[in-house]
Design an enzyme around this catalytic site. Structure first.
Site, PDB file in Angstrom:
ATOM      1  N   LEU A  49       0.833  -1.202   0.000  1.00  0.00           N
ATOM      2  CA  LEU A  49       0.000   0.000   0.000  1.00  0.00           C
ATOM      3  C   LEU A  49       0.869   1.255   0.000  1.00  0.00           C
ATOM      4  CD1 LEU A  49      -2.932   1.202   0.326  1.00  0.00           C
ATOM      5  CD2 LEU A  49      -2.558   1.136   2.792  1.00  0.00           C
ATOM      6  N   HIS A  64      16.347  -0.464  34.463  1.00  0.00           N
ATOM      7  CA  HIS A  64      17.514  -1.348  34.353  1.00  0.00           C
ATOM      8  C   HIS A  64      18.834  -0.555  34.426  1.00  0.00           C
ATOM      9  CE1 HIS A  64      14.683  -4.434  33.061  1.00  0.00           C
ATOM     10  NE2 HIS A  64      15.647  -5.317  33.032  1.00  0.00           N
ATOM     11  N   GLU A  88       3.509   4.233  -0.309  1.00  0.00           N
ATOM     12  CA  GLU A  88       4.344   4.745  -1.396  1.00  0.00           C
ATOM     13  C   GLU A  88       5.158   5.933  -0.887  1.00  0.00           C
ATOM     14  OE1 GLU A  88       1.873   5.795  -4.694  1.00  0.00           O
ATOM     15  OE2 GLU A  88       1.012   3.778  -4.856  1.00  0.00           O
ATOM     16  N   THR A 119      -0.215   5.489  11.835  1.00  0.00           N
ATOM     17  CA  THR A 119       0.490   6.080  12.979  1.00  0.00           C
ATOM     18  C   THR A 119      -0.490   6.351  14.125  1.00  0.00           C
ATOM     19  OG1 THR A 119       0.042   8.328  12.252  1.00  0.00           O
ATOM     20  CG2 THR A 119       2.067   7.312  11.395  1.00  0.00           C
ATOM     21  N   ILE A 152       7.651  -2.264   2.540  1.00  0.00           N
ATOM     22  CA  ILE A 152       6.775  -3.422   2.414  1.00  0.00           C
ATOM     23  C   ILE A 152       7.341  -4.590   3.230  1.00  0.00           C
ATOM     24  CG2 ILE A 152       5.624  -4.988   0.798  1.00  0.00           C
ATOM     25  CD1 ILE A 152       4.842  -1.911   0.686  1.00  0.00           C
ATOM     26  N   GLU A 164       1.070   0.512  10.012  1.00  0.00           N
ATOM     27  CA  GLU A 164      -0.371   0.184   9.968  1.00  0.00           C
ATOM     28  C   GLU A 164      -1.208   1.327  10.542  1.00  0.00           C
ATOM     29  OE1 GLU A 164      -1.704  -3.745  10.311  1.00  0.00           O
ATOM     30  OE2 GLU A 164       0.290  -4.603  10.017  1.00  0.00           O
ATOM     31  N   ALA A 206       2.638   8.636  -0.572  1.00  0.00           N
ATOM     32  CA  ALA A 206       1.324   8.252  -0.037  1.00  0.00           C
ATOM     33  C   ALA A 206       1.537   7.297   1.132  1.00  0.00           C
ATOM     34  CB  ALA A 206       0.464   7.594  -1.122  1.00  0.00           C
ATOM     35  N   GLY A 207       1.779   7.888   2.315  1.00  0.00           N
ATOM     36  CA  GLY A 207       1.955   7.094   3.527  1.00  0.00           C
ATOM     37  C   GLY A 207       0.658   7.118   4.306  1.00  0.00           C
ATOM     38  N   SER A 208       0.502   8.117   5.177  1.00  0.00           N
ATOM     39  CA  SER A 208      -0.752   8.254   5.934  1.00  0.00           C
ATOM     40  C   SER A 208      -1.916   8.546   4.994  1.00  0.00           C
ATOM     41  CB  SER A 208      -0.620   9.381   6.964  1.00  0.00           C
ATOM     42  OG  SER A 208       0.277   8.987   7.980  1.00  0.00           O
TER      43      SER A 208
HETATM   44  N1  CAA Z   1     -13.336  -0.722   6.340  1.00  0.00           N
HETATM   45  C1  CAA Z   1     -13.983  -0.593   5.145  1.00  0.00           C
HETATM   46  N2  CAA Z   1     -14.083   0.591   4.497  1.00  0.00           N
HETATM   47  C2  CAA Z   1     -13.505   1.682   5.075  1.00  0.00           C
HETATM   48  C3  CAA Z   1     -12.843   1.610   6.311  1.00  0.00           C
HETATM   49  C4  CAA Z   1     -12.768   0.342   6.958  1.00  0.00           C
HETATM   50  N3  CAA Z   1     -12.127   0.190   8.130  1.00  0.00           N
HETATM   51  N4  CAA Z   1     -12.366   2.826   6.632  1.00  0.00           N
HETATM   52  C5  CAA Z   1     -12.728   3.650   5.632  1.00  0.00           C
HETATM   53  N5  CAA Z   1     -13.415   2.954   4.695  1.00  0.00           N
HETATM   54  C6  CAA Z   1     -14.014   3.475   3.473  1.00  0.00           C
HETATM   55  C7  CAA Z   1     -14.948   4.626   3.811  1.00  0.00           C
HETATM   56  O1  CAA Z   1     -16.248   4.156   4.130  1.00  0.00           O
HETATM   57  C8  CAA Z   1     -14.955   5.420   2.531  1.00  0.00           C
HETATM   58  O2  CAA Z   1     -15.774   4.798   1.553  1.00  0.00           O
HETATM   59  P1  CAA Z   1     -17.031   5.589   0.897  1.00  0.00           P
HETATM   60  O3  CAA Z   1     -16.500   6.819   0.248  1.00  0.00           O
HETATM   61  O4  CAA Z   1     -17.594   4.587  -0.061  1.00  0.00           O
HETATM   62  O5  CAA Z   1     -17.938   5.902   2.058  1.00  0.00           O
HETATM   63  C9  CAA Z   1     -13.518   5.227   2.029  1.00  0.00           C
HETATM   64  O6  CAA Z   1     -13.004   4.077   2.667  1.00  0.00           O
HETATM   65  C10 CAA Z   1     -12.647   6.416   2.276  1.00  0.00           C
HETATM   66  O7  CAA Z   1     -12.625   6.698   3.641  1.00  0.00           O
HETATM   67  P2  CAA Z   1     -12.107   8.097   4.181  1.00  0.00           P
HETATM   68  O8  CAA Z   1     -12.919   9.201   3.562  1.00  0.00           O
HETATM   69  O9  CAA Z   1     -12.077   8.008   5.664  1.00  0.00           O
HETATM   70  O10 CAA Z   1     -10.621   8.137   3.541  1.00  0.00           O
HETATM   71  P3  CAA Z   1      -9.412   9.138   3.723  1.00  0.00           P
HETATM   72  O11 CAA Z   1      -8.715   9.294   2.441  1.00  0.00           O
HETATM   73  O12 CAA Z   1      -9.854  10.389   4.432  1.00  0.00           O
HETATM   74  O13 CAA Z   1      -8.380   8.299   4.654  1.00  0.00           O
HETATM   75  C11 CAA Z   1      -7.452   7.319   6.630  1.00  0.00           C
HETATM   76  C12 CAA Z   1      -8.692   7.761   5.855  1.00  0.00           C
HETATM   77  C13 CAA Z   1      -7.981   6.679   7.890  1.00  0.00           C
HETATM   78  C14 CAA Z   1      -6.541   8.484   6.992  1.00  0.00           C
HETATM   79  C15 CAA Z   1      -6.672   6.247   5.799  1.00  0.00           C
HETATM   80  O14 CAA Z   1      -6.041   6.833   4.676  1.00  0.00           O
HETATM   81  C16 CAA Z   1      -5.611   5.534   6.616  1.00  0.00           C
HETATM   82  O15 CAA Z   1      -5.907   4.585   7.353  1.00  0.00           O
HETATM   83  N6  CAA Z   1      -4.329   5.943   6.448  1.00  0.00           N
HETATM   84  C17 CAA Z   1      -3.223   5.211   7.052  1.00  0.00           C
HETATM   85  C18 CAA Z   1      -2.733   4.169   6.066  1.00  0.00           C
HETATM   86  C19 CAA Z   1      -1.949   3.098   6.734  1.00  0.00           C
HETATM   87  O16 CAA Z   1      -2.318   2.578   7.769  1.00  0.00           O
HETATM   88  N7  CAA Z   1      -0.844   2.723   6.097  1.00  0.00           N
HETATM   89  C20 CAA Z   1      -0.001   1.665   6.580  1.00  0.00           C
HETATM   90  C21 CAA Z   1       0.028   0.558   5.566  1.00  0.00           C
HETATM   91  S1  CAA Z   1       0.672  -0.998   6.035  1.00  0.00           S
HETATM   92  C22 CAA Z   1       2.289  -0.773   6.479  1.00  0.00           C
HETATM   93  O17 CAA Z   1       2.557   0.023   7.322  1.00  0.00           O
HETATM   94  C23 CAA Z   1       3.407  -1.561   5.841  1.00  0.00           C
HETATM   95  C24 CAA Z   1       3.300  -3.005   5.828  1.00  0.00           C
HETATM   96  O18 CAA Z   1       4.044  -3.688   5.172  1.00  0.00           O
HETATM   97  C25 CAA Z   1       2.336  -3.681   6.658  1.00  0.00           C
END
Ligand code: CAA
Length: 385
Positions: free
Chosen positions: A125, A339, A127, A366, A157, A364, A130-132
């Protein structure tokens, strides 16, 4: 209200505890120093039934409920965050996501291989730009005949360098932001899937594999899409509901490890003619740590229980991740201080807990993002145009 574990949940906890203590703990310091996890350890996790634990029996999984999965992640996290992180990405972010969103064919094709560790999974996911703000992703998926061409760049990743299967998120129409995102199942041996280790040395999670991935005109057939067109962002967010529960549980494990190490040290270390644990300042620190551990565990198990009940659990999961990770940060800080000089070297494991927990605060979503998720759920959408 029932606070005791079922026989099945207690058995999963015992299985994970035994594996963590007997198989992982003896390797942790060496893995941290060498910056790698032996692949044999992953095969062993599969062999004892950990990797497939949260997946359905029809594909060879253990059919655990979410409470059991959380107990397993806590036990692994107590001993080693890199190993817990490996499993959270592989089993929760990838395999459970395929279970939830995959077609019958996709589930049949991929789940048995993920359960047996014949295939390792990664979730692509994040980039560079495109993090948060995940919806602003720049990777593209352009229709081409009976499929798509994927181009773009993914970073941080986890498992990316060792995975055979990637869930890749890419936009079919960037003007639509989250509504234009697709999710694709991509074999990592596909031509154009180029990966290398992330540059630099990480503060913590040093045994985990973190990759930088370039998608160079990769062709994927249309049936590699997970979920429907434009559903990729929902796929990504719902997978994070599984993943963040695993991170919360892992943080409970880190906090518990800090408490265990601190209690043992406070009993054994003597200064000014008494055990350091006999000083009230140390007792207060230990008592606060114990209260934090219990609160974090209850929040995490409640979020898991809500997921098991099929209740809307995004807020509860974010609360659990936020609180448990912050509690573990406090515990790790205190544990190193308590410690003294010994806590400042890798002679004792507490310095690793402190380095590792900073990662859980970032990945996952912040701590800031968890607060945003919680606050949005409290406030709802602004209905004034
Ligand atoms: N389940 C299902 N759908 C969801 C949802 C959920 N938990 N949360 C949001 N959605 C849907 C919403 O309903 C909305 O859909 P509709 O338009 O159809 O209603 C859509 O997603 C968009 O939601 P938002 O308007 O809330 O989106 P946003 O662009 O404002 O972003 C955010 C919200 C919470 C900030 C999100 O971008 C986010 O969680 N960012 C953090 C990303 C992240 O955690 N990245 C880490 C990736 S993993 C990693 O770290 C590396 C690895 O290797 C594991």
């Amino acid at each position: 209200m029932e606070f005791s574990l079922s026989a099945t949940q207690a058995a999963v906890q015992q299985l994970a505890r035994k594996f963590a203590d007997e198989r992982v703990a003896p390797l942790s310091r060496e893995m941290d120093e060498q910056g790698a996890m032996p692949l044999a350890l992953i095969s062993d996790m599969a062999a004892v039934g950990l990797l497939g634990g949260p997946l359905p029996a029809e594909h060879g999984g253990g059919a655990w409920d979410k409470v059991s999965a959380a107990l397993c992640y806590e036990e692994l996290g107590r001993v080693d965050s890199s190993v817990r992180g490996f499993m959270t990405v592989h089993s929760s972010l990838v395999a459970q996501c395929i279970q939830q969103w995959g077609s019958v064919e996709q589930r049949r094709q991929y789940l048995p291989m993920l359960i047996s560790a014949e295939s390792i999974g990664c979730y692509c996911l994040t980039e560079p730009n495109a993090g948060s703000d995940a919806a602003s992703m720049e990777a593209t998926a352009v229709p081409d005949g009976a499929g798509y061409r994927l181009n773009g760049e993914k970073i941080w990743i986890t498992n990316g360098g060792i995975a055979q299967l990637a869930i890749v998120f890419a936009s079919t129409d960037r003007t639509l932001r989250h509504k234009g995102v697709g999710a694709f199942l991509v074999p990592t041996n596909a031509p154009g899937f180029v990966r290398r280790k992330m540059p630099g040395r990480e503060l913590g999670h040093r045994a985990a594999d973190h990759a930088h991935i370039r998608l160079e005109n990769i062709y994927v057939p249309v049936d590699s899409m997970l979920g429907g067109p434009g559903e990729g962002f929902r796929v990504a967010m719902s997978a994070l509901d599984h993943g963040r529960l695993g991170v919360a549980a892992g943080a409970v494990g880190v906090a518990q490890a800090c408490l265990d190490a601190s209690v043992a040290f406070a009993r054994e270390r003597r200064q000014f003619g008494q055990r350091v644990g006999d000083f009230q300042m140390i007792q207060a620190a230990l008592a606060d740590m114990a209260a934090d551990v219990e609160a974090a565990r209850q929040l995490t198990l409640r979020a898991a229980w809500m997921q098991d009940q099929g209740l809307k659990s995004t807020r509860a999961t974010s609360i659990a991740k936020l609180f448990a990770v912050e509690a573990a940060v406090r515990a790790a800080n205190e544990a190193v201080l308590l410690h003294g000089g010994r806590g400042y070297t890798n002679e004792y494991p507490v310095e690793r807990y402190l380095r590792d927990i900073k990662g859980l605060q970032i990945y996952e979503g912040t701590a800031h993002i968890q607060r945003i998720v919680i606050a949005r759920d409290l406030l709802g959408k602004d209905t004034v145009p």
